[in-house]
Design an enzyme around this catalytic site. Structure first.
Site, PDB file in Angstrom:
ATOM      1  N   HIS A 237       3.358   2.238  12.668  1.00 53.97           N
ATOM      2  CA  HIS A 237       2.427   3.317  13.002  1.00 53.97           C
ATOM      3  C   HIS A 237       3.023   4.362  13.946  1.00 53.97           C
ATOM      4  CE1 HIS A 237      -1.392   0.659  12.081  1.00 53.97           C
ATOM      5  NE2 HIS A 237      -0.611   0.856  11.024  1.00 53.97           N
TER       6      HIS A 237
ATOM      7  N   ASP B 199       3.316  -6.456   3.251  1.00 52.02           N
ATOM      8  CA  ASP B 199       2.895  -5.401   4.188  1.00 52.02           C
ATOM      9  C   ASP B 199       3.268  -5.779   5.617  1.00 52.02           C
ATOM     10  OD1 ASP B 199       1.815  -3.108   5.239  1.00 52.02           O
ATOM     11  OD2 ASP B 199      -0.254  -3.811   5.168  1.00 52.02           O
TER      12      ASP B 199
ATOM     13  N   HIS C 270       0.827  -1.223   0.000  1.00 45.54           N
ATOM     14  CA  HIS C 270       0.000   0.000   0.000  1.00 45.54           C
ATOM     15  C   HIS C 270       0.849   1.257   0.000  1.00 45.54           C
ATOM     16  CE1 HIS C 270       0.251   0.859   4.410  1.00 45.54           C
ATOM     17  NE2 HIS C 270       0.232  -0.445   4.558  1.00 45.54           N
TER      18      HIS C 270
ATOM     19  N   ASP D 199       6.037   0.657   6.595  1.00 45.33           N
ATOM     20  CA  ASP D 199       4.591   0.477   6.461  1.00 45.33           C
ATOM     21  C   ASP D 199       4.009   1.569   5.580  1.00 45.33           C
ATOM     22  OD1 ASP D 199       2.039  -0.540   6.915  1.00 45.33           O
ATOM     23  OD2 ASP D 199       1.773   0.546   8.790  1.00 45.33           O
TER      24      ASP D 199
ATOM     25  N   GLU E 299      -5.012   1.582   2.406  1.00 44.81           N
ATOM     26  CA  GLU E 299      -5.062   0.410   3.275  1.00 44.81           C
ATOM     27  C   GLU E 299      -5.230   0.803   4.734  1.00 44.81           C
ATOM     28  OE1 GLU E 299      -3.490  -2.656   6.023  1.00 44.81           O
ATOM     29  OE2 GLU E 299      -2.708  -0.642   5.672  1.00 44.81           O
ATOM     30  N   GLU E 300      -4.599   1.915   5.138  1.00 46.40           N
ATOM     31  CA  GLU E 300      -4.525   2.229   6.558  1.00 46.40           C
ATOM     32  C   GLU E 300      -5.858   2.582   7.194  1.00 46.40           C
ATOM     33  OE1 GLU E 300      -2.244   1.481   8.341  1.00 46.40           O
ATOM     34  OE2 GLU E 300      -0.294   1.740   7.413  1.00 46.40           O
TER      35      GLU E 300
END
Length: 464
Positions: free
Chosen positions: A429, A355, A281, A293, A327-328
């Site tokens: 994150h 991912d 992503h 990420d 995606e997130e």
């Protein structure tokens, strides 16, 4: 080991294989040589992280990433490069969050970050007594009488017994995904959670929270693990006396915005209407650069096609690299890709998602395979991937972006790229997800592993 002995060992090993396997062994060696000597994923990732940066869906940077990703694949001369338009959520964090532990007259500032898709606090913030819980089920046991008007603090740590850290993330994740929604039903005024990581540091981890059918959504934020420990210790030492918490955050959700998946393709020479997809992503959270990420995943996916092109390998089936958007905090890009696959009556053989970070490759997980399928995959391909230590071929999950293909596109095998998991959730994150935390060699080994599996699928199919 020096190069000549290494080549000799590989040739001796290949001699014991069938003619077809010998050809596969030589080709996989060439794939790794191209990736490790001439690999471009690391340099491309540097540009994505340093020249574009965070790429939250709906943002200006997300659009810059789309435009750059398309130009990059065009520059490699892929047979087709195009965009798939998709409407995405547009959430913005706003001014930096504030949080304080209030113990009597003492106000202790702590590191925290609003959860993605959270609502804001009032402009003046929220000050309320905090109650510590470790499980969503405790809400039911306490009821509204003990929760109403309070800030709920979910402090469930990772279960350290899991070897695969993704399993720990999965079992702890409901407090982030559903905590604010669940607590709001009992009259809580806000939720703060322990960041989803084993690491003990001062980096708060964001990530999406979801609201269901509640009439009044409440704010949600994540504390760093250091802050969570401090708050828990303060509550314990208070011995039943109220401990308060101050939370102020300024996030908002704007109207949906147009964005795009970016698709590059090498068209198959024999079966152009049968596809093998590899992707990650393009969007990322807004706290950092989205390096692991999922900058690593998208750059590895582009690298797979670049490697084939550089080798002069012409796949029998069409191979696509897809840079999925959103995606997130919504998964809209994956859903759109599957929707268009159905609409265009495409036949998909396999889809592979990267991912889980750009760490040392270990192998691949195959979603919902039969025991016989796994047995045959290992019998046919394990020995070919073993020299590169990417031969863990197991049952398991695939990825959220390729997940919508499940059920909607018959016959597709969903596969997850599985790198070493031990460091991923230290970074995931957080403000620490930056380019400097990516290792060039690990990144290129992962791209080579994915290219090797796609080569084997392209040559032999998955009809075991």
């Amino acid at each position: 080991m020096k190069l000549k002995p290494l080549l000799s060992a590989l040739l001796i090993g290949a001699a014991s294989l069938s003619a077809s396997a010998q050809t596969d062994s030589v080709t996989i060696r060439k794939i790794y040589d191209e990736a490790l000597v001439n690999g471009q994923a690391y340099d491309n990732l540097h540009y994505l992280c340093k020249n574009i940066g965070q790429r939250l869906s709906g943002s200006t940077n997300a659009q810059k990433a789309v435009e750059w990703g398309k130009k990059l694949m065009e520059s490699y001369g892929f047979d087709k490069v195009y965009l798939q338009e998709v409407m995405v959520p547009h959430w913005v964090r706003g001014e930096k969050e504030q949080g304080f532990i209030i113990d009597g007259k003492t106000r202790t500032p702590v590191a925290l970050a609003a959860l993605g898709m959270s609502v804001a606090t009032p402009k003046e913030g929220i000050t309320a007594e905090v109650i510590e819980l470790h499980d969503l089920k405790e809400l039911d046991a306490l009821g509204a009488d003990k929760i109403k008007g309070k800030i709920v603090f979910f402090n469930r740590p990772f279960d350290e017994r899991f070897i695969e850290t993704g399993a720990a993330y999965g079992t702890a994740g409901d407090q982030r995904r559903s905590g604010p929604d669940a607590a709001s039903k009992y009259g809580a005024v806000a939720v703060i959670i322990r960041s989803l990581t084993s690491a003990l540091d001062n980096y708060p981890h964001t990530g999406t929270t979801s609201y269901g059918t509640v009439n009044t959504p409440i704010p949600g934020a994540a504390l760093s693990t250091v802050a969570a420990n401090k708050l828990s210790e303060t509550i314990k030492n208070a011995k039943g006396k109220p401990v308060k918490f101050f939370l102020k955050q300024n996030c908002q959700t704007l109207p949906d915005a147009p964005s795009f998946n970016v698709v590059g393709e090498l068209t198959g020479t024999e079966n152009p209407n049968q596809f093998v997809t590899v992707g990650g992503h393009l969007d990322s959270w807004d706290l950092a650069e989205g390096a692991h990420d999922d900058g690593t995943g998208v750059m590895q996916s582009v690298e797979v096609l670049r490697i084939f092109k550089a080798m002069g390998y012409k796949p029998k089936h069409s191979v696509r690299a897809v840079l999925f958007m959103n995606e997130e905090n919504g998964g809209r890009g994956g859903k759109k890709y599957a929707e268009l696959a159905v609409q265009n009556k495409e036949e998909h053989i396999a889809a592979i998602e990267s991912d889980e970070g750009g760490f040392t490759p270990r192998g691949f997980s195959f979603e919902r395979p039969s025991a016989e399928f796994l047995k045959q995959v290992n019998a046919n391909w394990k020995s070919l991937l073993a020299p590169y230590e990417a031969d863990m071929l197991v049952a398991g999950g695939s990825g959220s972006d390729i997940g919508p293909l499940r059920g909607s596109v018959p016959g597709v095998t969903l596969i997850g790229f599985r790198p070493d998991s031990q460091r991923y959730f230290d970074i995931h994150h957080t403000p620490n997800d930056v380019f400097e935390n990516v290792n060039k060699r690990e990144l290129h080994l992962g791209a080579a592993a994915m290219a090797s599996l796609i080569y084997l699928i392209d040559q032999h199919g998955l009809k075991f």
